[in-house]
Design a protein around this motif. Structure first.
Motif, short mmCIF file in Angstrom:
data_model
loop_
_atom_site.label_atom_id
_atom_site.label_comp_id
_atom_site.label_asym_id
_atom_site.label_seq_id
_atom_site.Cartn_x
_atom_site.Cartn_y
_atom_site.Cartn_z
N CYS A 16 73.41 78.91 -39.94
CA CYS A 16 72.62 80.13 -40.09
C CYS A 16 72.47 80.46 -41.57
CB CYS A 16 73.29 81.30 -39.39
SG CYS A 16 73.39 81.12 -37.61
N ASP A 17 71.25 80.67 -42.00
CA ASP A 17 70.99 81.15 -43.36
C ASP A 17 71.16 82.65 -43.33
OD1 ASP A 17 70.23 81.60 -45.95
OD2 ASP A 17 68.11 81.20 -45.61
N MET A 18 72.08 83.16 -44.10
CA MET A 18 72.35 84.58 -44.10
C MET A 18 71.14 85.39 -44.58
SD MET A 18 75.23 86.65 -46.20
CE MET A 18 74.42 86.35 -47.74
N ASP A 19 70.51 84.92 -45.65
CA ASP A 19 69.46 85.67 -46.32
C ASP A 19 68.15 85.62 -45.55
OD1 ASP A 19 71.30 85.89 -48.60
OD2 ASP A 19 70.88 83.76 -48.84
N GLY A 20 67.77 86.77 -45.01
CA GLY A 20 66.52 86.86 -44.28
C GLY A 20 66.64 86.59 -42.80
N LEU A 21 67.77 86.06 -42.36
CA LEU A 21 68.00 85.83 -40.93
C LEU A 21 69.03 86.82 -40.39
CD1 LEU A 21 67.57 84.11 -38.32
CD2 LEU A 21 69.60 82.83 -39.04
N LEU A 22 70.16 86.89 -41.07
CA LEU A 22 71.23 87.78 -40.62
C LEU A 22 71.19 89.13 -41.33
CD1 LEU A 22 74.15 85.19 -40.40
CD2 LEU A 22 72.53 85.89 -38.62
N ILE A 23 70.94 89.11 -42.62
CA ILE A 23 70.78 90.35 -43.39
C ILE A 23 69.60 90.19 -44.33
CG2 ILE A 23 73.24 90.95 -43.32
CD1 ILE A 23 73.40 90.03 -46.26
N ASN A 24 69.09 91.31 -44.82
CA ASN A 24 67.98 91.24 -45.75
C ASN A 24 68.50 91.38 -47.17
OD1 ASN A 24 65.51 91.09 -46.92
ND2 ASN A 24 64.56 92.61 -45.59
N SER A 25 69.16 90.34 -47.64
CA SER A 25 69.77 90.37 -48.97
C SER A 25 68.74 90.47 -50.09
CB SER A 25 70.65 89.13 -49.18
OG SER A 25 69.88 87.96 -49.02
N GLU A 26 67.55 89.94 -49.88
CA GLU A 26 66.53 90.04 -50.92
C GLU A 26 66.18 91.49 -51.23
OE1 GLU A 26 65.60 87.71 -52.89
OE2 GLU A 26 66.40 86.01 -51.78
N ASP A 27 66.15 92.35 -50.19
CA ASP A 27 65.89 93.77 -50.44
C ASP A 27 67.03 94.41 -51.21
OD1 ASP A 27 63.41 93.68 -49.25
OD2 ASP A 27 64.04 94.68 -47.40
N ILE A 28 68.26 94.00 -50.92
CA ILE A 28 69.42 94.54 -51.63
C ILE A 28 69.36 94.12 -53.10
CG2 ILE A 28 71.94 94.35 -51.86
CD1 ILE A 28 72.02 94.21 -48.77
N ILE A 29 69.04 92.87 -53.34
CA ILE A 29 68.94 92.39 -54.72
C ILE A 29 67.81 93.11 -55.45
CG2 ILE A 29 68.42 90.35 -56.14
CD1 ILE A 29 69.95 88.74 -53.88
N THR A 30 66.70 93.35 -54.75
CA THR A 30 65.58 94.08 -55.36
C THR A 30 65.99 95.51 -55.68
OG1 THR A 30 63.94 92.69 -54.26
CG2 THR A 30 63.20 94.85 -55.01
N GLN A 31 66.67 96.19 -54.75
CA GLN A 31 67.13 97.56 -55.01
C GLN A 31 68.05 97.59 -56.22
OE1 GLN A 31 68.90 98.42 -51.17
NE2 GLN A 31 67.37 100.00 -50.79
N SER A 32 68.93 96.63 -56.29
CA SER A 32 69.86 96.56 -57.42
C SER A 32 69.10 96.34 -58.73
CB SER A 32 70.86 95.44 -57.20
OG SER A 32 71.62 95.22 -58.35
N THR A 33 68.14 95.44 -58.68
CA THR A 33 67.36 95.12 -59.88
C THR A 33 66.50 96.30 -60.31
OG1 THR A 33 67.33 92.82 -59.19
CG2 THR A 33 65.72 93.46 -60.83
N ASN A 34 66.07 97.10 -59.37
CA ASN A 34 65.23 98.25 -59.72
C ASN A 34 65.98 99.35 -60.45
OD1 ASN A 34 62.81 97.15 -58.94
ND2 ASN A 34 62.91 97.97 -56.87
N HIS A 86 77.28 95.18 -55.20
CA HIS A 86 78.51 95.34 -54.41
C HIS A 86 78.42 96.61 -53.57
CE1 HIS A 86 82.68 95.04 -53.30
NE2 HIS A 86 82.85 96.30 -53.65
N MET A 87 77.99 97.71 -54.17
CA MET A 87 77.87 98.98 -53.44
C MET A 87 76.84 98.86 -52.31
SD MET A 87 80.18 100.78 -54.74
CE MET A 87 79.84 102.27 -53.87
N LEU A 88 75.72 98.23 -52.58
CA LEU A 88 74.67 98.10 -51.57
C LEU A 88 75.09 97.16 -50.43
CD1 LEU A 88 71.57 97.93 -53.94
CD2 LEU A 88 72.14 99.80 -52.37
N PHE A 89 75.79 96.08 -50.73
CA PHE A 89 76.23 95.16 -49.69
C PHE A 89 77.28 95.80 -48.78
CE2 PHE A 89 74.35 91.46 -51.98
CZ PHE A 89 73.71 90.88 -50.90
N LEU A 90 78.04 96.77 -49.30
CA LEU A 90 79.04 97.46 -48.48
C LEU A 90 78.40 98.18 -47.30
CD1 LEU A 90 81.50 98.91 -51.14
CD2 LEU A 90 81.92 97.04 -49.53
#
Length: 131
Positions: A16-34, A86-90
């Motif tokens: 299973c690919d975690m990113d985009g299948l199990l969780i939306n990590s790209e949105d978390i990374i984008t929020q962090s980057t913003n 880290h805060m967003l992934f929690l």
């Protein structure tokens, strides 16, 4: 007419690919980057985001920093970004259907008597972001 092949070997694993299948990590990374907005920089555009997707540590690379033109060092941005992620992934929630998929797969058995199907996890997200 050709017969369809039906004698496949037993399923032993499902990666299973975690990113985009199990969780939306790209949105978390984008929020962090913003967080760049606090430095009067624009939010991450879709075209830049697409260039960074799937690349480990992409916000430390040339593409990102040439676009961002940050008034801080890469090291400082990396520290701030790591803390924010880290805060967003929690508080990250599974994507719809992810829990059911994993539950069904974890109960499934391979064709060998009693053998469970292995469920390895794949991700290009740095592991320190997830812990």
């Amino acid at each position: 007419m050709a017969q369809l092949k039906t004698d496949f070997p037993p399923i032993r694993a499902c990666i299973c690919d975690m990113d985009g299948l199990l969780i939306n990590s790209e949105d978390i990374i984008t929020q962090s980057t913003n967080q760049l907005q606090k430095y009067s920089r624009p939010t991450l555009t879709l075209s830049v985001r697409a260039q960074l997707m799937g690349i480990p540590d992409s916000t430390n690379g040339e593409v990102f920093h040439n676009w961002a033109k940050l008034p801080i060092s890469r090291e400082q941005f990396a520290r701030e970004s790591k803390e924010q992620m880290h805060m967003l992934f929690l508080s990250c929630e599974p994507l719809p259907g992810a829990e059911k998929l994993l539950s069904n797969l974890s109960r499934a058995r391979s064709a060998s008597p009693g053998d469970r199907i292995e469920l390895p996890l794949a991700s290009s997200t740095k592991s320190h972001s997830l812990s």
